[in-house]
Design a protein around this motif. Structure first.
Motif, mmCIF file in Angstrom:
data_model
loop_
_atom_site.group_PDB
_atom_site.id
_atom_site.type_symbol
_atom_site.label_atom_id
_atom_site.label_comp_id
_atom_site.label_asym_id
_atom_site.label_seq_id
_atom_site.Cartn_x
_atom_site.Cartn_y
_atom_site.Cartn_z
ATOM 1 N N SER A 285 0.815 -1.220 0.000
ATOM 2 C CA SER A 285 0.000 0.000 0.000
ATOM 3 C C SER A 285 0.847 1.268 0.000
ATOM 4 C CB SER A 285 -0.917 0.012 1.227
ATOM 5 O OG SER A 285 -0.143 -0.085 2.428
ATOM 6 N N ASP A 286 2.156 1.126 0.165
ATOM 7 C CA ASP A 286 3.082 2.262 0.237
ATOM 8 C C ASP A 286 3.673 2.502 -1.154
ATOM 9 O OD1 ASP A 286 5.168 4.053 0.680
ATOM 10 O OD2 ASP A 286 5.644 3.218 2.643
ATOM 11 N N TYR A 287 3.347 3.652 -1.745
ATOM 12 C CA TYR A 287 3.818 3.929 -3.106
ATOM 13 C C TYR A 287 5.335 4.014 -3.173
ATOM 14 C CZ TYR A 287 4.841 8.836 -1.998
ATOM 15 O OH TYR A 287 5.381 9.981 -1.468
ATOM 16 N N LYS A 288 5.991 4.426 -2.059
ATOM 17 C CA LYS A 288 7.457 4.490 -2.032
ATOM 18 C C LYS A 288 8.051 3.091 -2.172
ATOM 19 C CE LYS A 288 7.844 8.655 0.844
ATOM 20 N NZ LYS A 288 8.342 9.197 2.145
ATOM 21 N N THR A 289 7.428 2.143 -1.490
ATOM 22 C CA THR A 289 7.893 0.757 -1.551
ATOM 23 C C THR A 289 7.746 0.204 -2.958
ATOM 24 O OG1 THR A 289 7.348 0.321 0.771
ATOM 25 C CG2 THR A 289 7.475 -1.584 -0.699
ATOM 26 N N ILE A 290 6.591 0.386 -3.574
ATOM 27 C CA ILE A 290 6.340 -0.135 -4.912
ATOM 28 C C ILE A 290 7.256 0.539 -5.930
ATOM 29 C CG2 ILE A 290 4.615 -0.419 -6.733
ATOM 30 C CD1 ILE A 290 4.230 -2.147 -4.171
ATOM 31 N N ASP A 291 7.470 1.832 -5.763
ATOM 32 C CA ASP A 291 8.322 2.583 -6.687
ATOM 33 C C ASP A 291 9.760 2.073 -6.650
ATOM 34 O OD1 ASP A 291 8.714 4.795 -8.555
ATOM 35 O OD2 ASP A 291 9.893 5.713 -6.958
ATOM 36 N N ILE A 292 10.270 1.817 -5.438
ATOM 37 C CA ILE A 292 11.660 1.359 -5.314
ATOM 38 C C ILE A 292 11.811 -0.054 -5.872
ATOM 39 C CG2 ILE A 292 11.680 0.255 -3.022
ATOM 40 C CD1 ILE A 292 14.251 2.816 -4.270
ATOM 41 N N ILE A 293 10.773 -0.868 -5.739
ATOM 42 C CA ILE A 293 10.825 -2.225 -6.306
ATOM 43 C C ILE A 293 10.877 -2.144 -7.831
ATOM 44 C CG2 ILE A 293 9.499 -4.343 -6.671
ATOM 45 C CD1 ILE A 293 8.520 -4.109 -3.800
ATOM 46 N N LYS A 294 10.070 -1.284 -8.414
ATOM 47 C CA LYS A 294 10.059 -1.133 -9.867
ATOM 48 C C LYS A 294 11.420 -0.684 -10.390
ATOM 49 C CE LYS A 294 5.130 -0.033 -10.399
ATOM 50 N NZ LYS A 294 4.154 1.046 -10.734
ATOM 51 N N LYS A 295 12.044 0.240 -9.677
ATOM 52 C CA LYS A 295 13.328 0.782 -10.105
ATOM 53 C C LYS A 295 14.444 -0.258 -10.041
ATOM 54 C CE LYS A 295 12.511 5.639 -8.914
ATOM 55 N NZ LYS A 295 12.877 6.770 -8.019
ATOM 56 N N HIS A 296 14.348 -1.163 -9.071
ATOM 57 C CA HIS A 296 15.430 -2.125 -8.856
ATOM 58 C C HIS A 296 15.081 -3.535 -9.307
ATOM 59 C CE1 HIS A 296 18.136 0.563 -6.549
ATOM 60 N NE2 HIS A 296 17.001 1.192 -6.286
ATOM 61 N N LEU A 297 13.991 -3.673 -10.045
ATOM 62 C CA LEU A 297 13.573 -4.994 -10.499
ATOM 63 C C LEU A 297 14.598 -5.602 -11.453
ATOM 64 C CD1 LEU A 297 11.173 -6.811 -9.939
ATOM 65 C CD2 LEU A 297 10.074 -5.911 -11.983
ATOM 66 N N LYS A 298 15.179 -4.779 -12.314
ATOM 67 C CA LYS A 298 16.155 -5.279 -13.291
ATOM 68 C C LYS A 298 17.521 -5.542 -12.674
ATOM 69 C CE LYS A 298 14.137 -3.166 -17.433
ATOM 70 N NZ LYS A 298 14.358 -2.231 -18.569
ATOM 71 N N THR A 299 17.901 -4.755 -11.701
ATOM 72 C CA THR A 299 19.241 -4.897 -11.115
ATOM 73 C C THR A 299 19.347 -6.071 -10.150
ATOM 74 O OG1 THR A 299 18.786 -3.465 -9.196
ATOM 75 C CG2 THR A 299 19.506 -2.380 -11.230
ATOM 76 N N GLY A 300 18.223 -6.434 -9.527
ATOM 77 C CA GLY A 300 18.245 -7.545 -8.575
ATOM 78 C C GLY A 300 18.756 -7.170 -7.202
#
Length: 234
Positions: free
Chosen positions: A196-211
């Motif tokens: 529910s935290d947009y900051k959490t979801i945003d950081i996951i999206k940004k680092h999805l490719k880097t692992g």
């Protein structure tokens, strides 16, 4: 031996996508339980972060024992792959903490995450090495001369029983500290770790490719599937 009541009742981070699921058991003398509401103990969700931290130290002074366990994403992911539900995993960890308590235990109050509240108590019993009777569940007659611990597994126990509320505060403060440690280690802000935290979801999206976040993420969450599908569409 001291006759005490044990709360294994609460956790923090059950619905999170980043960070550990923290569980806590609080054990205390039954004669001291009235002091918890007197100092303002209530369900951790009803308290500010500052107040939870204040109460954490006060709870430590009042209780006989505190046990805390952190279930990290790696273990949760592995359990999901092996078709072990989060309810089962949580019950096993609660039982492990409970078995570490050396006092003569009268009752355990558990905040049940299961749709059928008593079923969580039964899972707890099956994972414990101690003689236990789950309230509300039919069982064979008790053996003579054996002291059984009563397990009361209920929904909203963290609101109903102050000793469970105390455990919820311990678990919540511990998880918050774990998230701050993780942010310091990764040198990034990850928010609360909840979907529910947009900051959490945003950081996951940004680092999805880097692992980078992979070791700290619960891969088997439906939220992760939705995020990955969104990324594939762009």
């Amino acid at each position: 031996m001291i006759r005490i009541i044990v709360c294994g009742g609460d956790e923090a981070g059950r619905g999170a996508i980043i960070g550990p699921l923290v569980i806590s058991i609080v054990a205390m003398k039954s004669t001291s339980m009235h002091k918890l509401p007197e100092i303002g103990v209530r369900d951790s969700k009803m308290l500010t972060e500052k107040r939870r931290n204040q109460l954490y130290g006060q709870i430590e002074e009042l209780v006989t024992d505190i046990k805390v366990d952190k279930i990290y994403p790696k273990e949760i992911n592995e359990a999901m792959r092996n078709h072990i539900s989060l309810n089962e995993l949580e019950a096993m960890h609660f039982a492990h903490l409970f078995d570490q308590i050396k006092h003569d235990i009268g009752s355990v109050y558990l905040d049940s995450p299961d749709v059928i509240a008593e079923r969580f108590g039964t899972r707890f019993k099956m994972s414990s090495s101690k003689p236990i009777k789950v309230v509300g569940v039919k069982a064979p007659p008790q053996e003579k001369g054996v002291k059984y611990t009563r397990v009361i597994a209920e929904h909203k126990a963290d609101v109903k029983y102050p000793v469970v509320s105390a455990a919820s505060i311990i678990a919540k403060v511990t998880r918050d500290r774990e998230i701050k440690k993780l942010e310091k280690e990764l040198k990034m802000h990850i928010g609360s770790g909840y979907p529910s935290d947009y900051k959490t979801i945003d950081i996951i999206k940004k680092h999805l490719k880097t692992g980078v976040l992979n070791p700290y993420i619960r891969e088997k969450w439906s939220t992760m599937d939705r995020i990955k599908q969104t990324k594939l569409q762009f």
